[in-house]
Design an enzyme around this catalytic site. Structure first.
Site, PDB file in Angstrom:
ATOM      1  N   TRP A   4       0.833  -1.214   0.000  1.00  0.00           N
ATOM      2  CA  TRP A   4       0.000   0.000   0.000  1.00  0.00           C
ATOM      3  C   TRP A   4       0.864   1.259   0.000  1.00  0.00           C
ATOM      4  O   TRP A   4       0.324   2.373   0.038  1.00  0.00           O
ATOM      5  CB  TRP A   4      -0.933   0.000   1.204  1.00  0.00           C
ATOM      6  CG  TRP A   4      -0.252   0.322   2.522  1.00  0.00           C
ATOM      7  CD1 TRP A   4       0.957  -0.099   2.961  1.00  0.00           C
ATOM      8  CD2 TRP A   4      -0.780   1.152   3.559  1.00  0.00           C
ATOM      9  NE1 TRP A   4       1.218   0.396   4.210  1.00  0.00           N
ATOM     10  CE2 TRP A   4       0.169   1.166   4.604  1.00  0.00           C
ATOM     11  CE3 TRP A   4      -1.970   1.871   3.716  1.00  0.00           C
ATOM     12  CZ2 TRP A   4      -0.021   1.881   5.798  1.00  0.00           C
ATOM     13  CZ3 TRP A   4      -2.167   2.575   4.895  1.00  0.00           C
ATOM     14  CH2 TRP A   4      -1.209   2.584   5.921  1.00  0.00           C
ATOM     15  N   ASP A   5       2.201   1.101  -0.080  1.00  0.00           N
ATOM     16  CA  ASP A   5       3.087   2.258  -0.005  1.00  0.00           C
ATOM     17  C   ASP A   5       2.817   3.262  -1.120  1.00  0.00           C
ATOM     18  O   ASP A   5       3.193   4.438  -1.003  1.00  0.00           O
ATOM     19  CB  ASP A   5       4.547   1.796  -0.064  1.00  0.00           C
ATOM     20  CG  ASP A   5       4.902   0.850   1.070  1.00  0.00           C
ATOM     21  OD1 ASP A   5       4.277  -0.226   1.138  1.00  0.00           O
ATOM     22  OD2 ASP A   5       5.789   1.166   1.871  1.00  0.00           O
ATOM     23  N   GLU A  12      -0.200  -3.406  12.293  1.00  0.00           N
ATOM     24  CA  GLU A  12       0.551  -4.634  12.005  1.00  0.00           C
ATOM     25  C   GLU A  12       0.999  -5.392  13.252  1.00  0.00           C
ATOM     26  O   GLU A  12       1.287  -6.579  13.170  1.00  0.00           O
ATOM     27  CB  GLU A  12       1.768  -4.365  11.100  1.00  0.00           C
ATOM     28  CG  GLU A  12       1.373  -3.927   9.702  1.00  0.00           C
ATOM     29  CD  GLU A  12       2.560  -3.874   8.751  1.00  0.00           C
ATOM     30  OE1 GLU A  12       3.702  -4.063   9.196  1.00  0.00           O
ATOM     31  OE2 GLU A  12       2.337  -3.622   7.559  1.00  0.00           O
ATOM     32  N   LYS A  45       2.908  -0.555  15.983  1.00  0.00           N
ATOM     33  CA  LYS A  45       4.133  -0.463  15.196  1.00  0.00           C
ATOM     34  C   LYS A  45       4.207   0.880  14.482  1.00  0.00           C
ATOM     35  O   LYS A  45       5.264   1.505  14.395  1.00  0.00           O
ATOM     36  CB  LYS A  45       4.178  -1.596  14.169  1.00  0.00           C
ATOM     37  CG  LYS A  45       5.343  -1.525  13.196  1.00  0.00           C
ATOM     38  CD  LYS A  45       5.255  -2.625  12.152  1.00  0.00           C
ATOM     39  CE  LYS A  45       6.353  -2.493  11.099  1.00  0.00           C
ATOM     40  NZ  LYS A  45       6.228  -3.512  10.043  1.00  0.00           N
ATOM     41  N   GLN A  46       3.064   1.319  13.965  1.00  0.00           N
ATOM     42  CA  GLN A  46       3.023   2.537  13.160  1.00  0.00           C
ATOM     43  C   GLN A  46       1.616   3.110  13.228  1.00  0.00           C
ATOM     44  O   GLN A  46       0.716   2.535  13.826  1.00  0.00           O
ATOM     45  CB  GLN A  46       3.396   2.224  11.717  1.00  0.00           C
ATOM     46  CG  GLN A  46       2.487   1.199  11.048  1.00  0.00           C
ATOM     47  CD  GLN A  46       3.002   0.738   9.706  1.00  0.00           C
ATOM     48  OE1 GLN A  46       3.916   1.305   9.143  1.00  0.00           O
ATOM     49  NE2 GLN A  46       2.414  -0.318   9.181  1.00  0.00           N
TER      50      GLN A  46
END
Length: 827
Positions: A361-362, A500, A621-622
């Site tokens: 998805w970047d 994630e 994580k993010q």
């Protein structure tokens, strides 16, 4: 040895001195590419080993192989490391080839010209016989000629004269071995198809991927010059089924420079407009001009790109250089040549094997920069998704859903490429991988299509391709959601959010979570926008599309209901909950883990190595819920939540962002980009520090070794978007271009070009003044610009300067109380 320096004035990254421990990182950072193929910045004369890793990668060249781990076969599809085309070695007086390990380096300089993506190595060395020699290597992958790569050596014998051999080879004996944690997986992807001699000075090699049957052909023409004259050389050719080498023998004289030029052509059977890869590679290598002329065409192509892509921020040379460094790398992966191929956006670019070269998805972070400058590239990359809509429909049907379910990891044909197991480097164990439940990739693709249209008004793309993807993605979300009559709300279970770390509930046998807030809010927005996109189509096309997709009135009504009845979990204090049940999880002892481990970005690996799991704790994580404030403006979120019947205020954003900021390890560098943007108004100083951290994350390898496996393309592009949409506050609403600048003291001197619906504009900042100019050349139409509430209509050739009266405070002037910029990194 090995000092790094860079200068904004001449676009140059320089490494003074050779540092073996840093060579893998340098090879990734100084890769050269043109949007079709890319070559890692390894030394021409070095072979694969513990220090050096030559690698060549081209868009779409994947191959699938299986490895037996224990009792079970594990199947993986990889972006293939292609035959090595730039192998060039030097032998003095018939001795063994020169390597950095067998000579005494008197000086060494490894430099990278960001403006033209040119790699140069300059070294002076003394061999065992006492001969001192200067060697300058310069090379590029042509932005002007799709299939061309060029290498030039300049050899100067300083204290000797004699005979030299230059070994020019094409080497198909390559494996995928660039990522240490993949070493147990099968890495052989190429079968030899034989060498060829096309002309006395042109050798060629053909290979084929073992499963996907893609043919790769390389041809190389090697010549030697003294001044402007070509030298007569003795040539000998040696060949095997997967290797061909031409040895050029000639004499050199003390202090007289000699140039060696190696011009390479690379073709694959996926290319258009060719007869056969080997034949076309041979013809091209024979016809290519000399190095200097080829470089002029390369320069011209880059000059044109910089005219529409450069971001000038002269007040901070470090920031200036890194912005241009990121622009250069983005364009080497996604250039005007890329749409000629069936190409997606590999998360790690085309200069490493991390993530196996897959498309994630970047692209969500990549497209905004391209949309406003080179929208034709975005259009071509979005076609990668459209061509795989059939596979996405099949994926959904196989899982029991309708519509299009795009995979979390995509490669050749859109099949789900996510592994079912992955190795934990800390424990050495293979753990289950549930990340395929990140269905939010579907939401990202929908968002990308819609925002490409918003910036470009490319109705043709929406009509022919984009709307179909949007409708089928909305249909998927409608089928995965279910109605809960007790809440009178729609819910989505069994998915993962962008975080994630949380794959499932603690001790639950099945994977997935209930009502991830980011996913559910995105779905509510999707269900509204899908109907709007359908109405934008001409009536005849709308009916054809509805008939082809069998879209019923009942489905459209269900989407309307979901747009106002999706369930969004909240904590008791009004903070948006990451998922249902998140609030009940215990807190982690952050300070204790920092004290024990220092860098705790990858808490998941740490906890699992201890026999624990991040599923049990309030850790991320993010950015997850925080992504909502990254993707949508306050106005848009207010509309979505109000339509859903939930209370939403600017304080909701402030408290939600602060809550997760204190609980995020930033194990992905994308997280720094996201948090930098959402804090731009809340906490400008903290935002800028995170922006700097994201800017330097690859060049300084803040993740302790991951960048050598491939650059983080999403982060590089995300830092560029931070300038245009984050700090400049660019947003298009209806037919008005809004600018809402923040951190003006940091942006003094900023100049950048934008393209709004085919009209080119320039934006610059001087102090507290923002000047917008509509460029006269090319297609222009009147554009309405709004800066801090002041609107002006500008025609071609006109400009207007807006005075920004005061700094923008935090949202509602409420103090931000989030975490520190380096929250997860240790102190």
């Amino acid at each position: 040895m090995g000092e790094k320096r860079y200068t904004a004035a001449d676009f140059t990254l320089v490494y003074d001195g050779f540092a073996p421990e840093d060579e893998g990182l340098r090879e990734a950072l100084t890769s050269t590419g043109n949007g079709y193929f890319c070559v890692r910045g390894s030394a021409d004369w070095e072979d694969t080993g513990d220090v050096h890793y030559p690698g060549t990668y081209a868009h779409g060249v994947y191959n699938r192989e299986s490895t037996v781990l224990g009792a079970y076969p594990v199947r993986n599809e990889d972006l293939v490391n292609l035959p090595r085309c730039w192998s060039l070695k030097l032998c003095l007086e018939g001795e063994e080839p020169v390597r950095l390990a067998n000579v005494l380096l008197l000086s060494y300089r490894h430099s990278y010209d960001v403006r033209h993506a040119v790699l140069t190595r300059e070294l002076r060395f003394r061999d065992r016989a006492g001969r001192e020699t200067r060697l300058r290597s310069r090379r590029f992958v042509s932005m002007g000629r799709m299939h061309l790569a060029a290498l030039e050596w300049t050899i100067v014998p300083e204290n000797w004269s004699g005979s030299v051999h230059v070994l020019s080879a094409l080497d198909g004996r390559v494996l995928n071995r660039g990522v240490a944690r993949y070493q147990q997986l099968w890495g052989r992807h190429l079968d030899p198809q034989g060498p060829r001699i096309h002309a006395p000075d042109v050798i060629a090699l053909k290979t084929r991927t073992r499963q996907s049957r893609i043919e790769i052909a390389e041809a190389a023409r090697t010549r030697v010059y003294q001044g402007a004259d070509e030298l007569r050389v003795e040539r000998r050719t040696d060949q095997m089924e997967d290797y061909i080498q031409q040895t050029l023998t000639f004499d050199v004289q003390q202090q007289e420079p000699v140039r060696v030029e190696k011009m390479v052509a690379l073709y694959t059977s996926r290319d258009r407009g060719i007869q056969e890869p080997l034949l076309n590679a041979g013809k091209s290598a024979t016809r290519y001009p000399a190095f200097r002329e080829a470089f002029e065409g390369h320069e011209d192509a880059w000059r044109e790109l910089w005219e529409v892509c450069d971001i000038a921020l002269p007040q901070d040379p470090r920031v200036q250089f890194l912005l241009r460094f990121h622009i250069s790398h983005l364009l080497q992966t996604c250039s005007r040549l890329t749409p000629h191929h069936d190409a997606g956006v590999p998360a790690r670019g085309l200069n490493g094997e991390a993530y196996r070269g897959h498309v994630f998805w970047d692209e969500l972070y990549v497209y905004p920069f391209l949309n406003y400058r080179l929208p034709e590239i975005t259009r071509g990359l979005l076609m990668y998704r459209y061509r795989r809509i059939g596979e996405a429909r099949a994926n959904a049907e196989e899982a029991g859903f309708r519509g299009a379910m795009y995979p979390w990891q995509s490669g050749s044909d859109g099949e789900e490429e996510t592994q079912v197991v992955h190795i934990n480097p800390l424990s050495g164990r293979w753990d289950p991988d549930l990340s395929r439940n990140q269905r939010h990739v579907n939401a990202a693709i929908f968002y990308n299509v819609w925002h490409y249209y918003q910036v470009t008004h490319d109705l043709e793309f929406l009509r022919e391709h984009g709307a179909e993807m949007m409708l089928e993605i909305a249909r998927f979300w409608s089928s995965i959601a279910h109605y809960n009559p007790e809440r009178d709300r729609y819910e989505i279970h069994g998915v993962m959010g962008p975080d994630e770390f949380h794959e499932k509930y603690p001790d639950a046998p099945e994977g997935g979570l209930r009502n991830n807030a980011y996913t559910n809010v995105m779905v509510a927005w999707i269900c509204r926008i899908a109907r709007e996109a359908l109405e934008l189509l001409p009536a005849s096309r709308r009916e054809v599309l509805r008939a082809r997709t069998r879209l019923t009135d009942e489905e459209l009504e269900r989407w309307r209901e979901m747009g106002r009845k999706m369930f969004v979990p909240f904590h008791a204090d009004g903070v948006i909950s990451q998922f249902e049940g998140y609030e009940e999880l215990p807190e982690l002892d952050w300070e204790g883990y920092r004290a024990r481990y220092g860098n705790i970005q990858r808490l998941d690996r740490i906890l699992r190595a201890e026999g624990d799991t991040p599923d049990r704790y309030k850790v991320s994580k993010q950015a997850d819920t925080v992504m909502l404030f990254f993707l949508f403006s306050q106005r848009e979120l207010q509309e979505v939540f109000t339509h859903l019947g939930y209370e939403y205020t600017p304080d909701t954003a402030r408290r939600t962002i602060a809550y997760y900021d204190r609980r995020t390890s930033h194990g992905s560098t994308l997280s720094h980009v996201t948090h930098a943007r959402v804090l731009a108004e809340l906490d400008p100083e903290s935002s800028w520090q995170r922006f700097l951290l994201a800017l330097e994350s690859d060049i300084d390898d803040v993740q302790s070794g991951t960048t050598k496996e491939g650059i983080h393309l999403g982060v590089m592009a995300g830092t560029l978007d931070l300038l245009q949409r984050g700090y400049l506050g660019t947003e298009i609403v209806d037919d008005v271009v809004y600018f809402k600048p923040t951190a003006l003291e940091r942006l003094d001197g900023l100049r950048l070009p934008l393209q709004i619906r085919r009209t080119a504009i320039s934006v610059s900042i001087n102090g507290r003044r923002v000047t917008v100019t509509v460029l006269a050349e090319g297609y222009t139409r009147p554009i309405t610009v709004n800066v801090q509430g002041v609107a002006r209509e500008l025609n071609g050739g006109e400009s207007c300067t807006f005075e920004v009266p005061r700094p923008l405070g935090a949202i509602d002037d409420v103090e931000y109380t989030g975490g520190k910029a380096l929250a997860g990194l240790g102190e």
